[in-house]
Design a protein around this motif. Structure first.
Motif, PDB file in Angstrom:
ATOM      1  N   VAL A 111     -51.470 -30.242 -36.171  1.00  0.00           N
ATOM      2  CA  VAL A 111     -52.015 -30.363 -34.884  1.00  0.00           C
ATOM      3  C   VAL A 111     -53.008 -29.172 -34.699  1.00  0.00           C
ATOM      4  N   ARG A 149     -55.991 -29.711 -36.758  1.00  0.00           N
ATOM      5  CA  ARG A 149     -56.709 -31.006 -36.384  1.00  0.00           C
ATOM      6  C   ARG A 149     -57.651 -30.569 -35.206  1.00  0.00           C
ATOM      7  N   THR A 207     -53.412 -38.455 -31.759  1.00  0.00           N
ATOM      8  CA  THR A 207     -52.776 -37.161 -31.720  1.00  0.00           C
ATOM      9  C   THR A 207     -51.535 -37.108 -30.543  1.00  0.00           C
ATOM     10  N   THR A 254     -47.435 -36.967 -31.069  1.00  0.00           N
ATOM     11  CA  THR A 254     -46.655 -35.854 -30.922  1.00  0.00           C
ATOM     12  C   THR A 254     -45.570 -36.030 -30.118  1.00  0.00           C
ATOM     13  N   ILE A 264     -46.568 -36.762 -37.228  1.00  0.00           N
ATOM     14  CA  ILE A 264     -47.819 -36.232 -37.480  1.00  0.00           C
ATOM     15  C   ILE A 264     -48.012 -35.914 -38.783  1.00  0.00           C
ATOM     16  N   ASN A 295     -50.616 -37.860 -41.202  1.00  0.00           N
ATOM     17  CA  ASN A 295     -51.850 -37.053 -41.911  1.00  0.00           C
ATOM     18  C   ASN A 295     -51.716 -37.577 -43.338  1.00  0.00           C
TER      19      ASN A 295
END
Length: 516
Positions: free
Chosen positions: A43, A46, A250, A254, A261, A265
């Motif tokens: 995160v 990102r 996102t 989460t 995540i 990814n």
């Protein structure tokens, strides 16, 4: 400029970066697994990357490169181009510094809005890591400026190679701190910053060697800067819709169980390879051709170029998305499984990849269809459809995530890709600019038939190589190479035999190569 040589330079350096990126992801999966620390770092990585794509790459290049090139090849020459670069830098740098400072101070609020599912220690770790990584936005945006300068001077190697330095820095961080917990997450965050510094140093030195040494000036809204912002702001708004969609994904990810995540990814990393190679290349190649034909009042020929691009896109996308769907789990296991990344992690990531890959042809077709709008100076329609897709994405996430979890999120991404593709095609067809002719429908049907035979061959090979897929990393990689080779031979061989590809065009290419 030698176009073939330029493409070879860019492609070769980009491939180096891709290989380094896969090495980074494979190492990170084994060291960190799908842990809470990995989620927090991803995160944190990102968020600056989202703003990088928004400000520092596509939108910036769309405004800077044409204006720089115009001055470079005008009466003022390189001195006029250098002055323009310094004027942009004088405004761009303090704006980025202010933007970064505001976000550093307000980071807890921003992370709470984007990663609302993270609480307690995981939330605090995400805030800390994002504060470390966020200055990467400033560095990489400056890299984009120097890249624009070098590309305008037809010096492509440094800009194409620069992303590999980020991967090298992150791999170094993983090797230095390999415990796989919070300490490794901190090391990776600092590795991102180090990668940005290395990229900036490379680009600054390359520009200096090319004869462009930029000085810092007092910020002023000169006519050149105002012209730059007139071009950049609409491009930023258009790109912003897609980036907001990424942030929304996102937000929902989460709120899913730990590791989601990470699964998303790794799945997206594999899905992005054919997207970037096929979609971007085709869209970039056909836009100038279509623009020229429309300017010369040859709309039928412009539509013909798009038809051939659709044919080629599907020829390459069909085996890509069917293979990713059919052998996603063993592919993920071969690349990522090991260390802290378990077989269950590979299974979930593989299923996520298989679902996301269903939207691959649509995403690539969008890259082929949108030049039909841009060539007619219509940038509004793609933005409008993107806004509709953004709303649909939110609705689908609320509908699909509660019953299906991360698989519902992946399905929403794939469905929205097809919705965007369908809307753009319907509008272009209704305006009489482009339609899929019967010959093209027939060609696509034959490609799908070849793809079905390829899937059968892949499933058979997967069963035959079961022992290899259950073995060491080396044996799993050998099995993946065997799968890819078998799939390619079956698909393209069948497509050639049953008319799924243009035999005359292929024969013409081969004759030209022999003559050369």
């Amino acid at each position: 400029m030698n176009l073939v040589r330029a493409i070879g330079t860019i492609g070769g350096m980009t491939m180096v970066s891709r290989i380094a990126g896969f090495a980074r992801e494979m190492l990170m999966a084994r060291i960190m697994g799908a842990s809470g620390a990995a989620d927090a770092f991803l995160v944190a990585f990102r968020l600056p990357n989202t703003f990088r794509r928004l400000f520092g790459e596509g939108a910036f290049s769309a405004g800077f490169v044409p204006l720089f090139s115009k001055r470079l090849h005008g009466e003022g020459g390189i001195e006029d181009a250098r002055a323009f670069s310094e004027e942009v830098l004088a405004v761009f740098l303090p704006s980025l510094m202010l933007f970064t400072l505001v976000f550093e101070l307000a980071m807890p609020l921003f992370v709470a809005a984007i990663a609302s599912g993270y609480v307690g220690a995981k939330f605090d770790l995400t805030v800390t890591l994002t504060r470390i990584t966020f200055p990467y936005l400033l560095l990489i945006s400056l890299v984009s400026l120097f890249s624009g300068v070098l590309n305008s001077l037809t010096r492509f190697a440094a800009a194409a190679f620069a992303p590999a330095l980020l991967n090298v820095a992150m791999v170094g961080a993983l090797l230095i701190v390999p415990d796989g917990g919070i300490a490794t997450a901190h090391a990776l965050a600092w590795g991102v910053v180090a990668g940005g510094v290395l990229q900036m140093a490379l680009m600054w030195n390359s520009a200096r060697r090319a004869g462009i040494s930029l000085r810092l000036r007092r910020p002023r809204l000169t006519p050149g800067v105002r012209q730059f912002f007139v071009v950049v702001i609409p491009a930023t708004l258009g790109a912003g819709v897609y980036q907001v969609s990424q942030l929304i994904d996102t937000f929902f990810a989460t709120r899913l169980p730990e590791g989601s995540i990470s699964y998303l990814n790794y799945a997206d990393r594999l899905n992005q390879l054919p997207l970037s190679v096929i979609g971007t290349a085709l869209g970039t190649a056909i836009l100038p051709q279509i623009s020229r034909m429309i300017a010369e009042d040859r709309p039928d020929e412009a539509a013909g170029v798009q038809s051939r691009a659709v044919e080629l896109a599907m020829l390459l996308c069909v085996p890509a998305f069917l293979a990713l769907a059919a052998v996603a789990e063993p592919l993920v296991a071969a690349l990522f499984q090991g260390g802290k990344f378990t077989a269950e992690d590979a299974r979930v990531t593989g299923m996520t990849l298989a679902i996301i890959a269903a939207g691959l042809p649509a995403y690539v077709l969008v890259k082929v269809i949108t030049p039909g709008f841009y060539a007619r100076q219509d940038t509004a329609t793609p933005v409008k459809t993107a806004v509709i897709v953004l709303i649909a994405n939110i609705v689908l996430n609320f509908a699909l995530i509660p019953p299906f979890g991360i698989y519902g999120l992946a399905a929403a991404i794939a469905l929205c890709s097809w919705l965007n593709c369908a809307m753009l095609y319907i509008v272009l067809r209704a305006r009489g600019h482009f339609r899929i002719e019967p010959w093209l429908w027939g060609r696509i049907a034959r490609q799908l038939a070849a793809g079905a035979l390829m899937v059968a061959a892949l499933i058979g090979m997967k069963l035959l190589l079961a022992d290899f897929f259950a073995g060491s990393t080396g044996r799993r990689l050998i099995a993946v190479v065997a799968l890819c080779g078998t799939g390619g031979i079956v698909y393209f061989g069948t497509a050639l035999l049953i008319g799924g590809m243009d035999r005359q065009g292929l024969a013409l290419i081969l004759r030209r190569k022999r003559k050369a």
